[in-house]
Design a protein around this motif. Sequence first.
Motif, short mmCIF file in Angstrom:
data_model
loop_
_atom_site.label_atom_id
_atom_site.label_comp_id
_atom_site.label_asym_id
_atom_site.label_seq_id
_atom_site.Cartn_x
_atom_site.Cartn_y
_atom_site.Cartn_z
N ALA A 1 0.82 -1.21 0.00
CA ALA A 1 0.00 0.00 0.00
C ALA A 1 0.85 1.26 0.00
O ALA A 1 0.42 2.30 -0.47
N GLY A 2 2.04 1.19 0.54
CA GLY A 2 2.94 2.33 0.47
C GLY A 2 2.80 3.33 1.59
O GLY A 2 3.50 4.35 1.60
N VAL A 3 1.89 3.10 2.55
CA VAL A 3 1.70 4.09 3.61
C VAL A 3 1.98 3.54 5.01
O VAL A 3 2.21 4.31 5.93
N ALA A 4 1.94 2.24 5.19
CA ALA A 4 2.11 1.69 6.54
C ALA A 4 2.25 0.17 6.44
O ALA A 4 2.04 -0.41 5.38
N HIS A 5 2.59 -0.46 7.55
CA HIS A 5 2.52 -1.91 7.62
C HIS A 5 1.05 -2.30 7.75
O HIS A 5 0.34 -1.82 8.64
N VAL A 6 0.59 -3.17 6.89
CA VAL A 6 -0.81 -3.60 6.94
C VAL A 6 -0.86 -5.12 6.78
O VAL A 6 0.02 -5.72 6.17
N SER A 7 -1.88 -5.73 7.35
CA SER A 7 -2.03 -7.17 7.20
C SER A 7 -2.73 -7.51 5.90
O SER A 7 -2.48 -8.55 5.30
N ARG A 8 -3.61 -6.60 5.45
CA ARG A 8 -4.29 -6.81 4.17
C ARG A 8 -4.85 -5.47 3.71
O ARG A 8 -5.05 -4.56 4.51
N ALA A 9 -5.07 -5.36 2.41
CA ALA A 9 -5.63 -4.13 1.86
C ALA A 9 -6.51 -4.48 0.68
O ALA A 9 -6.11 -5.27 -0.19
N ASN A 10 -7.73 -3.95 0.64
CA ASN A 10 -8.64 -4.13 -0.48
C ASN A 10 -8.51 -2.91 -1.38
O ASN A 10 -8.89 -1.79 -0.99
N ILE A 11 -7.97 -3.09 -2.57
CA ILE A 11 -7.71 -1.98 -3.48
C ILE A 11 -8.49 -2.22 -4.77
O ILE A 11 -8.26 -3.21 -5.46
N PRO A 12 -9.42 -1.33 -5.11
CA PRO A 12 -10.17 -1.52 -6.36
C PRO A 12 -9.23 -1.58 -7.55
O PRO A 12 -8.38 -0.69 -7.74
N ALA A 13 -9.36 -2.61 -8.37
CA ALA A 13 -8.43 -2.81 -9.48
C ALA A 13 -8.58 -1.73 -10.54
O ALA A 13 -7.63 -1.44 -11.27
N ALA A 14 -9.74 -1.11 -10.64
CA ALA A 14 -9.99 -0.15 -11.72
C ALA A 14 -9.70 1.29 -11.33
O ALA A 14 -9.93 2.19 -12.11
N SER A 15 -9.23 1.51 -10.11
CA SER A 15 -8.99 2.89 -9.68
C SER A 15 -7.63 2.97 -9.01
O SER A 15 -7.04 1.98 -8.60
N ALA A 16 -7.14 4.18 -8.92
CA ALA A 16 -5.86 4.41 -8.26
C ALA A 16 -5.91 5.77 -7.59
O ALA A 16 -6.66 6.65 -7.98
N SER A 17 -5.13 5.91 -6.55
CA SER A 17 -5.07 7.19 -5.85
C SER A 17 -3.66 7.38 -5.33
O SER A 17 -2.80 6.50 -5.46
N GLU A 18 -3.41 8.54 -4.73
CA GLU A 18 -2.10 8.83 -4.19
C GLU A 18 -1.68 7.80 -3.15
O GLU A 18 -0.53 7.41 -3.07
N PHE A 19 -2.64 7.34 -2.34
CA PHE A 19 -2.31 6.46 -1.24
C PHE A 19 -2.46 4.99 -1.59
O PHE A 19 -1.83 4.13 -0.98
N PHE A 20 -3.30 4.68 -2.56
CA PHE A 20 -3.50 3.29 -2.97
C PHE A 20 -3.34 3.19 -4.48
O PHE A 20 -4.32 3.14 -5.22
N PRO A 21 -2.08 3.17 -4.95
CA PRO A 21 -1.86 3.05 -6.40
C PRO A 21 -2.32 1.69 -6.90
O PRO A 21 -2.47 0.74 -6.13
#
Length: 230
Positions: A1-21
Amino acid sequence: AGVAHVSRANIPAASASEFFPRPLMVPPHVTDASASYLVLVTVALEGVEMANIRRGDLVAVVGLGVVGQLCAQVARSRGANVVASDLDANRVAIAKGLGITAFAADIDDFDAEIRKRQEKGADVVFETTGSTRVLEHALTLARNYGTFVVQGHYPGNLEYRFTNAHWRHLTMVFPCGGASRWEAMHALDRGLVAVEPLINQRIHADQAPALYARLAQRDPALLGAIIDWT
């Protein structure tokens, strides 16, 4: 995710943002350990791109920590003639093992090696140590109208002798990541950069406090590290 240690992250495949590329697929033969260094590969890539390195340029890399090692590898992949230095003989040996011409030398001795290859000095200098004292001296390695890449991280104020840069008419650039994550993964996939040889510590999460203590003390024996969080 690029912002912190995380156990899991749900990231929409069709979108991107500064924090969740948008997520990148790791190619089958790129190890998880290598892929975890993707951000540092982008740092090296941006430095090389900002320096506008051309085939045949003499590139000097000061410092052979992970970033310095990666800068040397990326510059070489662009056709540059790369020389590097570090005071630590083990880091120099790792660079040599990856085909980089490297020396266990201080700035003065490194300067002499550079002048053997190009009397006017290096076309591009990467300073990766994070030491303002080393940076000030490393400015003298560059030729007139050369490029100096401030590639290290320098906590607090950055100070250096103005005339060391001014009299050489240097172009100075200040990378801060930002290069293409896709290009960085592509470099790993094609073998243009090698991360695994830079990893000399592999620990479990319960050993992390001791590892971070060594990082804070700038232990020269520690180069790259991997933490297993499972």
